[in-house]
Structure formats: C-alpha cells, structure tokens
Design a protein around this motif. Structure first.
Motif, mmCIF file in Angstrom:
data_model
loop_
_atom_site.group_PDB
_atom_site.id
_atom_site.type_symbol
_atom_site.label_atom_id
_atom_site.label_comp_id
_atom_site.label_asym_id
_atom_site.label_seq_id
_atom_site.Cartn_x
_atom_site.Cartn_y
_atom_site.Cartn_z
ATOM 1 N N ARG A 55 2.441 -0.704 4.223
ATOM 2 C CA ARG A 55 2.214 0.626 3.670
ATOM 3 C C ARG A 55 3.472 1.422 3.918
ATOM 4 N NH1 ARG A 55 -2.459 3.413 2.510
ATOM 5 N NH2 ARG A 55 -3.852 1.976 3.572
ATOM 6 N N GLU A 64 -8.138 9.280 -10.376
ATOM 7 C CA GLU A 64 -8.286 10.073 -9.149
ATOM 8 C C GLU A 64 -7.027 10.822 -8.775
ATOM 9 O OE1 GLU A 64 -9.584 7.857 -5.652
ATOM 10 O OE2 GLU A 64 -8.113 6.326 -6.174
ATOM 11 N N LYS A 105 6.104 6.158 -7.553
ATOM 12 C CA LYS A 105 6.763 4.920 -7.129
ATOM 13 C C LYS A 105 8.270 5.083 -7.167
ATOM 14 C CE LYS A 105 2.776 2.168 -8.280
ATOM 15 N NZ LYS A 105 2.164 1.045 -8.970
ATOM 16 N N ARG A 107 -9.132 -3.118 -7.164
ATOM 17 C CA ARG A 107 -7.816 -3.736 -7.298
ATOM 18 C C ARG A 107 -7.971 -5.246 -7.379
ATOM 19 N NH1 ARG A 107 -2.773 -2.126 -3.477
ATOM 20 N NH2 ARG A 107 -1.200 -3.532 -4.306
ATOM 21 N N LYS A 146 -3.902 12.629 -4.594
ATOM 22 C CA LYS A 146 -5.220 12.680 -5.235
ATOM 23 C C LYS A 146 -5.714 14.099 -5.358
ATOM 24 C CE LYS A 146 -6.978 8.627 -2.829
ATOM 25 N NZ LYS A 146 -8.180 8.101 -2.203
ATOM 26 N N ARG A 171 -12.938 -4.160 2.107
ATOM 27 C CA ARG A 171 -11.990 -3.906 3.180
ATOM 28 C C ARG A 171 -12.504 -4.443 4.510
ATOM 29 N NH1 ARG A 171 -8.757 1.420 2.616
ATOM 30 N NH2 ARG A 171 -8.877 0.524 0.550
ATOM 31 N N PHE A 204 -0.401 -2.863 -12.990
ATOM 32 C CA PHE A 204 0.668 -1.992 -12.480
ATOM 33 C C PHE A 204 1.817 -2.750 -11.832
ATOM 34 C CE2 PHE A 204 -2.844 -1.702 -9.322
ATOM 35 C CZ PHE A 204 -2.228 -2.246 -8.201
ATOM 36 N N GLU A 260 2.553 7.023 -11.982
ATOM 37 C CA GLU A 260 1.538 6.303 -12.749
ATOM 38 C C GLU A 260 0.191 6.947 -12.477
ATOM 39 O OE1 GLU A 260 1.462 2.093 -11.899
ATOM 40 O OE2 GLU A 260 3.634 1.956 -11.882
ATOM 41 N N TYR A 261 -0.723 6.861 -13.434
ATOM 42 C CA TYR A 261 -2.093 7.289 -13.163
ATOM 43 C C TYR A 261 -2.619 6.419 -12.028
ATOM 44 C CZ TYR A 261 -2.498 9.861 -17.641
ATOM 45 O OH TYR A 261 -2.349 10.726 -18.688
ATOM 46 N N LYS A 262 -3.409 7.046 -11.144
ATOM 47 C CA LYS A 262 -4.079 6.271 -10.084
ATOM 48 C C LYS A 262 -5.530 6.070 -10.516
ATOM 49 C CE LYS A 262 -4.642 5.939 -5.079
ATOM 50 N NZ LYS A 262 -5.943 5.297 -5.062
ATOM 51 N N LYS A 306 0.817 8.190 -2.778
ATOM 52 C CA LYS A 306 -0.327 8.573 -3.616
ATOM 53 C C LYS A 306 -0.612 10.054 -3.476
ATOM 54 C CE LYS A 306 -3.497 6.845 -0.087
ATOM 55 N NZ LYS A 306 -4.694 6.074 0.214
ATOM 56 N N TRP A 349 5.797 3.741 -2.311
ATOM 57 C CA TRP A 349 4.687 4.204 -3.141
ATOM 58 C C TRP A 349 4.049 5.379 -2.394
ATOM 59 C CZ3 TRP A 349 1.102 -0.513 -4.737
ATOM 60 C CH2 TRP A 349 1.845 -1.396 -5.544
ATOM 61 N N LEU A 392 0.827 -1.206 0.000
ATOM 62 C CA LEU A 392 0.000 0.000 0.000
ATOM 63 C C LEU A 392 0.859 1.253 0.000
ATOM 64 C CD1 LEU A 392 -2.624 -1.222 2.608
ATOM 65 C CD2 LEU A 392 -3.017 -0.918 0.168
ATOM 66 N N GLU A 449 -5.766 -2.630 -11.740
ATOM 67 C CA GLU A 449 -7.020 -2.012 -11.302
ATOM 68 C C GLU A 449 -8.065 -2.262 -12.388
ATOM 69 O OE1 GLU A 449 -6.888 -0.579 -8.288
ATOM 70 O OE2 GLU A 449 -8.554 0.840 -8.197
ATOM 71 N N ARG A 461 -8.477 -6.845 -3.002
ATOM 72 C CA ARG A 461 -7.509 -6.257 -2.082
ATOM 73 C C ARG A 461 -7.585 -6.944 -0.729
ATOM 74 N NH1 ARG A 461 -7.138 -2.463 1.701
ATOM 75 N NH2 ARG A 461 -5.898 -0.577 1.417
ATOM 76 N N ARG A 520 -17.208 0.174 1.889
ATOM 77 C CA ARG A 520 -15.966 -0.510 1.518
ATOM 78 C C ARG A 520 -16.061 -1.999 1.854
ATOM 79 N NH1 ARG A 520 -11.736 2.823 -0.694
ATOM 80 N NH2 ARG A 520 -11.104 0.708 -1.190
HETATM 81 P P1 ATP Z 1 -7.462 4.405 -1.676
HETATM 82 O O1 ATP Z 1 -8.663 4.397 -0.799
HETATM 83 O O2 ATP Z 1 -6.826 5.735 -1.854
HETATM 84 O O3 ATP Z 1 -7.622 3.628 -2.935
HETATM 85 P P2 ATP Z 1 -6.173 2.277 -0.415
HETATM 86 O O4 ATP Z 1 -6.007 2.325 1.060
HETATM 87 O O5 ATP Z 1 -7.147 1.358 -1.033
HETATM 88 O O6 ATP Z 1 -6.383 3.761 -0.865
HETATM 89 P P3 ATP Z 1 -3.646 2.937 -1.156
HETATM 90 O O7 ATP Z 1 -2.370 2.263 -0.948
HETATM 91 O O8 ATP Z 1 -3.859 4.094 -0.300
HETATM 92 O O9 ATP Z 1 -4.810 1.920 -1.005
HETATM 93 O O10 ATP Z 1 -3.770 3.343 -2.681
HETATM 94 C C1 ATP Z 1 -3.430 2.347 -3.554
HETATM 95 C C2 ATP Z 1 -4.644 1.858 -4.277
HETATM 96 O O11 ATP Z 1 -4.798 2.571 -5.466
HETATM 97 C C3 ATP Z 1 -4.388 0.444 -4.680
HETATM 98 O O12 ATP Z 1 -4.906 -0.413 -3.708
HETATM 99 C C4 ATP Z 1 -5.077 0.302 -6.007
HETATM 100 O O13 ATP Z 1 -6.379 -0.188 -5.787
HETATM 101 C C5 ATP Z 1 -5.225 1.708 -6.523
HETATM 102 N N1 ATP Z 1 -4.420 2.019 -7.704
HETATM 103 C C6 ATP Z 1 -4.875 2.666 -8.794
HETATM 104 N N2 ATP Z 1 -3.907 2.871 -9.679
HETATM 105 C C7 ATP Z 1 -2.780 2.349 -9.184
HETATM 106 C C8 ATP Z 1 -1.447 2.254 -9.630
HETATM 107 N N3 ATP Z 1 -1.067 2.793 -10.797
HETATM 108 N N4 ATP Z 1 -0.550 1.634 -8.839
HETATM 109 C C9 ATP Z 1 -0.913 1.101 -7.649
HETATM 110 N N5 ATP Z 1 -2.168 1.165 -7.166
HETATM 111 C C10 ATP Z 1 -3.098 1.782 -7.916
#
Ligand code: ATP
Length: 590
Positions: free
Chosen positions: A417, A399, A404, A256, A425, A560, A340, A249-251, A423, A421, A228, A301, A271, A557
């Motif tokens: 985590r 988003e 990375k 996932r 947004k 999760r 990814f 990378e684009y998010k 993030k 990596w 994470l 994703e 996930r 969620r």
């Molecule tokens: P969020 O709620 O922001 O998605 P999260 O807690 O699920 O966060 P984070 O580690 O915070 O997880 O953010 C990574 C998530 O983003 C990954 O779990 C994946 O689902 C998503 N994602 C989208 N694009 C990418 C990418 N290019 N590389 C990695 N993860 C990505």
C-alpha cells in the motif's frame, strides 16, 4: 520426518506472542529440515496443505471431527460434543482424551509428515457418496496413531483453526534468517508478492538459494498479491503529493478480481486471492474472447449493472459470491468488469513498467465492448479539473476516485500500500476519513431485546509490525435483527477459551474469538482512549486510539483475511489528519 517434531514446534509457537521469538523458533527449525519438507511444513504453519489460491478446502465440520474423536477413543459422540462446547475447540478435546487413552494403546504406527499430508489431501479431495464417512475415517486413523499434541494440531488443521499466529511476514523473516542474510529479505518478499506462494518461496530458497529466488517471476496461474492505495483528506492534498499532475480514475464499488487469461482457460481471483471463477463465468468467458493476444493478467472491478446499464450498489454484486444457484445469479445479477491494470501480456511481466505504458497496453490488448470495459480515466493537472472529475464519478454512482501516479516510478507494487495510488471517497468530505475493516476479537452478551444473543462486539485493527490485533472500539450499532441472529453461527467456530495470544486488549469481553471475521465499520471520529490498545502510547503512557460512535455498515468483508484488515498504522495516520483532535477523556463513553 516425524509429525511429532512439527507439532512440538507448533506448540512452542503457540506459547509466544512475540513475533521475534516466533521468527527465531521457525528459523532454527527450518535449518534442520530437508529441502523437500519445507514446502508442506510452511503450508501447515498456516493451517493449510496448499497455497490459498489453490482452493484446497479441508473444512471438516465440528460434528464430523467429534465423530472421529469418539470413534478413536471409544466415547459417545454426544459426550465429545458436550466437551467441545465446554472447551470451545475440538483440538483441545482430542488432546485431553488421547492423553487418557494413550496408556491403553498397544499398537500404533508413527505419524510421518508424508502420511499426514496424504491423509489431509485425501480429506480435501474426497467427494460424493459417503464422503463424510470416509473423511471421518482418514482423521480417526491419524488420531489413532497420534500423541496428544499431534492430535491437537490435526483437529485444528482440519477444522480451519490453526492458532500458531504465524503471519506470512514472519515466515519470510525466518526463511531469510535460515537460508540467506538480512539484506536478502526484500528480494524474498518480492518473490512472495509475485507468486502468493509461501511454500514455493521456501522450497526455492532452501533448494537453490538466492539465485533461485531471483529467477522467480510473475507466472500465469499464480495470483499476484494486490497493490493497494493510500488515502489523503482532499483532492488538493492528492495533487500536491502527485507533483501537480496524475491520472484519475473512477473508483468503482464492486468486487476486485485479478484475471489470469491463458490458452487453457481463465481463472479469476479475489483480492484475497481465492478462486472466484465460478462466480463470474460470464466475465471469464468475455475476457477470453476479447483478448487480442496469447495470454494476460489483468485487474478490474466487477460491478452489478441494472437493465439500463447503470451501476448498482456493492450489495448487488455480492449475490454473485454465493456457493449455490450460480446459474440463476448470473442471469439475475448482470455484471460488467471495469479493467484498471494489466500485469502480464504475451509471456511478459509488465509490473515494472510505468502506469501510462501499462494503461496503453491494457486498452490496446482488448476489444472493449459488452461486459468488458475500462475504468473511466483522465489526466488531471489542476484542482478544478480534479473536483469536476470527482463529481462526475459520484454522479456515475462510483464511490470516488483513484489517483494514480504517472511518473517513471509508477510501477505495479505487488503486495504493498503506497502513495503511487491514492484514493478519495465521498465519505472523506465528512469528518472521518474512511470506513474501517475491523476484526472481531470478542463479544458481549446482549441485554433487553438482545438478551441471549451477542449485543456488541470488540473490534480490533491489525498491527503489521507486531502481527497483533489491537482493539479500537466496542461495536453495538448498525446491526439488524437478522444479522444478530446469524452472528453466533458466524463467530462461534472461532471461540477461544481465553484471550488469544495475538490479541492485545485491556477490555475483557464475555467471549473471546480468534481474529478471523472482518466487518466494515464507520465512525464519527478517532480519539485518544485509555481503554483501547491500538497505537498505545500515542499521547501519553496509558493512551491508545479509538473509533468513536462506531457503526456497522452491513458489509461483512469475506473478501478480506484478518491480516488484511485496516492497520493500526492507517488509523493512526487518519487520527493525525483529523482537523481537530479529541482530547484525552473523550473515550469514556466508548
Ligand atoms: P476500499 O475498502 O476502499 O475498497 P481496499 O482496502 O479494499 O479499500 P484500497 O487500496 O484502499 O483497497 O482501494 C482500492 C480498491 O478500490 C481496490 O482494491 C479495488 O477493489 C477498488 N477499485 C475501484 N476502482 C478502482 C480503480 N479504478 N483502480 C484501482 N482500484 C479500484
């Protein structure tokens, strides 16, 4: 082994909220076990008979359990159901009634671990005609031979309400204490992170010691606990943290998946490591046909795509998470996967390779076309480049971006985590850094238009160190009428008569819940609060932190578990990163 000895330990675990005490109770117990009993017992501590990814569902409905109890003790089903409403938990009802009945029972056969596991397996596997009746029989046969405490746990296990509060990390601590020493703990956790199977780790350690653990490797079919990202408040901060350059990378905003592609087929895991293969049969098929190799584990994703090939919002892809009518959903909601990462290829574990090598292997190993794509990626070394890439990502309906690390150390850190990596947004440009995934621990009855329903929820964050859920806000906005109508059905199975031991709260709601349901929440800022218990003591003895003006985003969620919710530590970090921190006293209107 007698099941009563196991139930007795569960009872002890349930009566403490201290993670240290739980660890020592478990460690003492593990030492007394035969190696072959460790695996099923570890699963039972989690209320399961197999690891999560195996998809073994016990899930008996309360009504069926009421029937089984009624049948066993010779009461009417309606009186049992009434007791359940009053006591809120079939386990407590069974315990009470079996305690009364015991004086009358003459013939009973001791319950053994083996018998419990085979009956629970039969309950999970029974399908087809009269399956409900047969499941009921399996349970009532066990209840007939149970003592009251055994009955409590059997009913909780079959209804998914195991409440010992033993987190996976506690089991790992206890295993290290029983069979190795403290220094071995990271290696034991590594074995768990690459297999997601606590039972396997326990059995290996008990049977073969650390030599066995060090042989545990990434394996096709055993999902790897996901890596994470951390967050930082600006792209400039991110670049600085990454040492001036990184990959961006684009998010994508979808679901996932971790795909295990092998000669015998493909499995897709969420996930949370549930089996999602039946939700994305088209993706599974395309991945298999486009892999240039024998086998692979990749992550990507899944995003819904409209007719013009444009990405649709997250809500659209969730139509693929339904249980029924999948054929229609596959046609109605086309999905692409943007890959990814690659963690395994042709029998080799790639998780220890740096990012750039993994990325190259990923792009070389697939014929990229149709439903199968790679995340858009660029190597970035300056703030303007980063800003332009971020804006492009938003224009493409993503988003934000994922930065990375490209250094030698940029391995795939399973189950953790970290700043490899990061993030960023769109929401981060507003005052508050991110949305939160919070756990419902209580509810307040509504008034006025919401009379007779739950009007507000008490929300908590997970404290990784203690295994407790600490409250951070009372959530009353962002709910539409349909959601408020559905809430009791979603929450009532987790009702608890009193504050669950794993919940740390000063507020007392009208109804308590076992921490289970996770909702996504946004807020205006994080402030110090005398009412909420997260990060207690942060700015003085009586203060915790709270999320001000929380709002439900509409996103439940389900992907999760409660222990994957936003952690207290993360919220504390966001609090410290806020430009101007609120003063004590602001929280009175929460
Ligand atoms: P969020 O709620 O922001 O998605 P999260 O807690 O699920 O966060 P984070 O580690 O915070 O997880 O953010 C990574 C998530 O983003 C990954 O779990 C994946 O689902 C998503 N994602 C989208 N694009 C990418 C990418 N290019 N590389 C990695 N993860 C990505």
């Amino acid at each position: 082994m007698k099941f009563s000895a196991i139930a007795e330990v569960f009872d002890k675990l349930e009566s403490t909220a201290s993670r240290l005490e739980m660890t020592s109770i478990l460690a003492e117990f593990f030492k007394t076990l035969e190696p072959e009993d460790i695996k099923p017992i570890i699963y039972l501590t989690q209320g399961k008979i197999a690891p999560d990814f195996a998809g073994v569902e016990l899930g008996m409905a309360d009504r069926l359990v009421a029937k089984a109890i009624a049948f066993t003790v010779g009461e009417t089903e309606s009186s049992i159901s009434e007791m359940m409403i009053k006591l809120g938990d079939p386990g407590t009802v069974a315990e009470k009634l079996i305690a009364d009945k015991k004086q009358m029972t003459l013939f009973s056969e001791t319950l053994t671990l083996g018998r419990v596991i085979s009956s629970l397996t039969a309950i999970a596997q029974t399908e087809g005609r009269d399956s409900q009746g047969r499941k009921m029989k399996y349970l009532s046969n066990m209840l007939h031979d149970s003592d009251p405490v055994e009955a409590r746990y059997l009913c909780r296990i079959v209804t998914g309400r195991m409440r010992t509060g033993v987190a996976a990390m506690t089991v790992l601590d206890a295993l290290a204490l029983s069979f190795a020493d403290k220094d071995a703990r990271p290696e034991i956790e590594r074995a768990y992170n690459v297999t997601s199977d606590l039972g396997l780790v326990g059995a290996t350690l008990a049977g073969h010691g650390m030599a066995g653990i060090s042989k545990i490797r990434v394996k096709l079919g055993n999902p790897i606990r996901v890596m994470l990202a951390e967050r930082l408040p600006s792209l400039a901060h991110i670049l600085e943290k990454m040492g001036g350059e990184c990959a961006m990378e684009y998010k994508y905003d979808g679901i996932r998946v971790q795909a295990h592609i092998g000669p015998d087929g493909v499995k897709l895991y969420s996930r949370r490591l549930e089996d999602l293969t039946s939700n994305f049969p088209d993706i599974a098929e395309s991945l298999k046909s486009r892999l240039n190799g024998k086998d692979a584990i990749i992550e990507g994703e899944c995003v819904a795509i409209d007719k013009e090939g444009k990405m649709m919002p997250f809500q659209t892809v969730t139509h693929r998470r339904r249980k029924h009518g999948m054929d229609d959903a596959v046609n109605d909601y086309p999905v692409n996967i943007f890959m990814f990462d690659i963690l395994y290829l042709n029998g080799k574990d790639l998780t220890t390779l740096p990012y750039t090598e993994r990325r190259k292997l990923l792009s070389d190993s697939f014929s990229i076309s149709g439903k199968i794509g790679l995340t858009t990626m660029m190597l970035v070394s300056g703030p303007e480049e980063a800003e332009t890439f971020f804006e492009d990502a938003l224009r493409a309906r993503c988003e934000g971006i994922m930065a990375k690390s490209i250094g030698r150390e940029s391995v795939y850190r399973a189950g953790s985590r970290g700043f490899l990596w990061i993030k960023y947004k769109k929401d981060y440009s507003t005052n508050l850094m991110d949305s939160f995934d919070l756990v419902v621990v209580g509810a307040f009855y509504g008034m006025g238009k919401r009379a007779g329903k739950y009007g507000a929820l008490l929300m908590a964050a997970f404290n990784h160190d203690t295994g407790m859920y600490s409250t951070v806000c009372k959530l009353g906005t962002g709910f539409d009428d349909a959601f408020l109508d559905e809430l009791p059905e979603m929450l009532d199975p987790y009702k608890s008569e009193k504050r669950p031991l794993s919940v740390d709260s000063k507020m007392v709601p009208d109804v308590w819940f076992e921490p289970t349901l996770v909702l996504e929440v946004t807020g205006a800022e994080i402030s110090v609060s005398p009412i909420h218990t997260a990060a207690s003591g942060i700015e003085g003895e009586d203060s915790g932190i709270a999320i001000r003006f929380p709002r439900f985003t509409g996103r439940v969620r389900n992907d999760r578990g409660p222990d994957q919710a936003t952690t207290v530590e993360e919220i504390e970090e966001m609090y410290r990163l806020q430009p101007g921190k609120s003063e004590f006293g602001d929280a009175k209107d929460l």
